[in-house]
Design a protein around this motif. Structure first.
Motif, PDB file in Angstrom:
ATOM      1  N   ARG A  61     -12.558   2.247  -5.667  1.00 55.53           N
ATOM      2  CA  ARG A  61     -12.927   0.888  -5.299  1.00 55.53           C
ATOM      3  C   ARG A  61     -12.956   0.038  -6.558  1.00 55.53           C
ATOM      4  NH1 ARG A  61     -18.164   0.216  -1.596  1.00 55.53           N
ATOM      5  NH2 ARG A  61     -19.136   1.113  -3.459  1.00 55.53           N
ATOM      6  N   ASP A  62     -12.280  -1.126  -6.492  1.00 56.87           N
ATOM      7  CA  ASP A  62     -12.206  -1.990  -7.666  1.00 56.87           C
ATOM      8  C   ASP A  62     -13.460  -2.845  -7.789  1.00 56.87           C
ATOM      9  OD1 ASP A  62     -11.949  -3.957  -5.767  1.00 56.87           O
ATOM     10  OD2 ASP A  62      -9.861  -4.461  -6.239  1.00 56.87           O
ATOM     11  N   GLY A 102     -10.179  -2.501   2.558  1.00 54.97           N
ATOM     12  CA  GLY A 102      -9.004  -1.728   2.185  1.00 54.97           C
ATOM     13  C   GLY A 102      -7.789  -2.195   2.966  1.00 54.97           C
ATOM     14  N   ALA A 107       0.848  -1.204   0.000  1.00 55.04           N
ATOM     15  CA  ALA A 107       0.000   0.000   0.000  1.00 55.04           C
ATOM     16  C   ALA A 107       0.874   1.240   0.000  1.00 55.04           C
ATOM     17  CB  ALA A 107      -0.934  -0.013   1.204  1.00 55.04           C
ATOM     18  N   TYR A 136       1.071   3.444  -2.128  1.00 56.82           N
ATOM     19  CA  TYR A 136       0.355   4.598  -2.658  1.00 56.82           C
ATOM     20  C   TYR A 136      -0.237   5.470  -1.543  1.00 56.82           C
ATOM     21  CZ  TYR A 136      -3.521   1.321  -1.927  1.00 56.82           C
ATOM     22  OH  TYR A 136      -4.406   0.423  -1.381  1.00 56.82           O
ATOM     23  N   VAL A 144      -8.252   0.616  -3.885  1.00 58.01           N
ATOM     24  CA  VAL A 144      -6.995   0.509  -4.625  1.00 58.01           C
ATOM     25  C   VAL A 144      -6.634   1.901  -5.146  1.00 58.01           C
ATOM     26  CG1 VAL A 144      -7.371  -1.895  -5.299  1.00 58.01           C
ATOM     27  CG2 VAL A 144      -8.233  -0.040  -6.761  1.00 58.01           C
TER      28      VAL A 144
END
Length: 293
Positions: A158-159, A279, A108, A110, A165
Motif C-alpha cells: 500500500r502506497d 486498489g 494493473a 502486475y 500498488v
C-alpha cells in the motif's frame, strides 16, 4: 290333519329355496368377476393379511399385477433426492476487468497470473429449502480458498495514499522470487435453484442436474506470500497479512452442470476483490471441476 298338511308344505318350500340358493352359488363361482367384484376381492385380501399381493393400482390387471406382471406400485420415474452443492472442487481463479474483457485492468499488469493460480472449494453441507419432483431451492455452507499467483517478480503493498500498488523491492535487489501470490479465504453461503433430469431406475437419484443462483461470503483471511533463496541458498518465506485493502464481503453468481457426482462449476464476482478506491478494479472468475457428495 290340517297341522300335518301345513308342516309338509313348509318343508317343501324350504327345500325349493335351498336348491335355488345352491344353484346360484355354483353360477357365482364360475362367472367372470366384474370390476366391482375385483375391488371387493382386493379389500378382502387386505383384511385377510395378504396385503403384499393387494394393490390399488387399477391401471393393472384385476388380480393386482402391474403391467409388467409384478405385484405392487409402479415406481416414479422422477423423485427428488436432495441438491448438489456439498463436495470438493478445484478450479482456476483469475482476475479480470470484466466478463467482456478477460484480462487484467489497464495499468494493473502486475496482477497478471500464472496457470498455477489454483483454488479449492470445500462445501461442507447443502440443504434443500423447498422442492418438488423436478426442481428444488437449495442452500449450504462452504469454504473458498483462492490463490492468485503472480507472473511477474513483484508482490503487493500500500502506497502513501493507501492504494494497492506493486512492490518491486525484491526485483530491485536482484532477488528472483520462486513464488509470489495473494491468498484469500471466504466462508460462503449459496442460494441456488436446481433442476434434476434423466431416467431414475428403482427410485434412485436422477443422474443429471443443473443449478444456478447467488453466492455470498465473508472473508476469514487474506495475505501475500513470497518465497526466494537467500545468498546462502536457504529458502526464505515472507507473508504480509495487513494493509491489503481486501474486501471483507463478496457476492456473485454460480452455476454447476453435472452428471451423477461430477460437475463443471463456474463463479463470477462482479465487484472488485479490493475495497472501493483501495486498489485496481479486478474482478474474480473461478472455473473448474467439482466432486459432489
Amino acid at each position: 290333519m290340517k297341522k300335518r298338511t301345513l308342516c309338509l308344505l313348509a318343508a317343501s318350500l324350504l327345500s325349493v329355496l335351498a336348491s335355488r340358493a345352491g344353484a346360484q352359488e355354483v353360477s357365482d363361482t364360475t362367472a367372470t368377476p366384474t370390476p366391482q367384484d375385483s375391488t371387493v376381492i382386493k379389500i378382502v385380501r387386505i383384511f385377510s393379511g395378504d396385503s403384499d399381493r393387494a394393490t390399488w393400482n387399477f391401471s393393472g390387471t384385476d388380480d393386482g399385477r402391474n403391467s409388467d406382471g409384478r405385484f405392487g406400485r409402479v415406481p416414479k420415474r422422477w423423485k427428488w433426492h436432495g441438491g448438489h452443492w456439498a463436495g470438493v472442487g478445484i478450479y482456476y481463479n483469475g482476475l479480470v476487468q470484466n466478463l467482456g474483457r478477460l484480462r487484467v485492468p489497464s495499468g494493473a499488469e502486475y496482477l497478471r497470473q500464472t496457470p498455477a493460480s489454483i483454488g479449492v472449494n470445500v462445501n461442507l453441507v447443502d440443504l434443500t429449502l423447498v422442492s418438488n419432483r423436478h426442481f428444488g431451492l437449495i442452500t449450504g455452507l462452504g469454504l473458498e480458498m483462492n490463490n492468485f499467483r503472480f507472473d511477474r517478480n513483484v508482490t503487493l503493498m500500500r502506497d502513501e495514499n493507501g492504494f494497492i500498488v506493486p512492490d518491486y523491492r525484491f526485483e530491485e535487489a536482484g532477488i528472483e522470487l520462486s513464488k509470489s501470490k495473494l491468498t484469500t479465504l471466504y466462508l460462503n453461503v449459496p442460494l441456488l435453484v436446481e433442476f434434476q433430469f434423466g431416467r431414475a431406475k428403482g427410485g434412485k437419484k436422477c443422474p443429471g442436474f443443473v443449478n444456478f443462483g447467488l453466492v455470498g461470503g465473508v472473508r476469514l483471511q487474506g495475505h501475500t506470500k513470497v518465497k526466494y533463496r537467500d545468498e546462502e541458498g536457504g529458502m526464505c518465506t515472507v507473508k504480509e497479512h495487513n494493509g491489503l485493502n481486501l474486501r471483507n464481503f463478496h457476492g456473485g453468481v454460480e452455476c454447476n452442470v453435472g452428471y451423477r457426482w461430477v460437475a463443471l462449476s463456474a463463479r463470477y464476482y462482479p465487484q472488485s476483490i479490493f475495497t472501493k478506491d483501495g486498489g485496481p478494479k479486478a474482478q474474480q472468475v473461478n472455473i473448474g471441476l467439482s466432486l459432489m457428495f
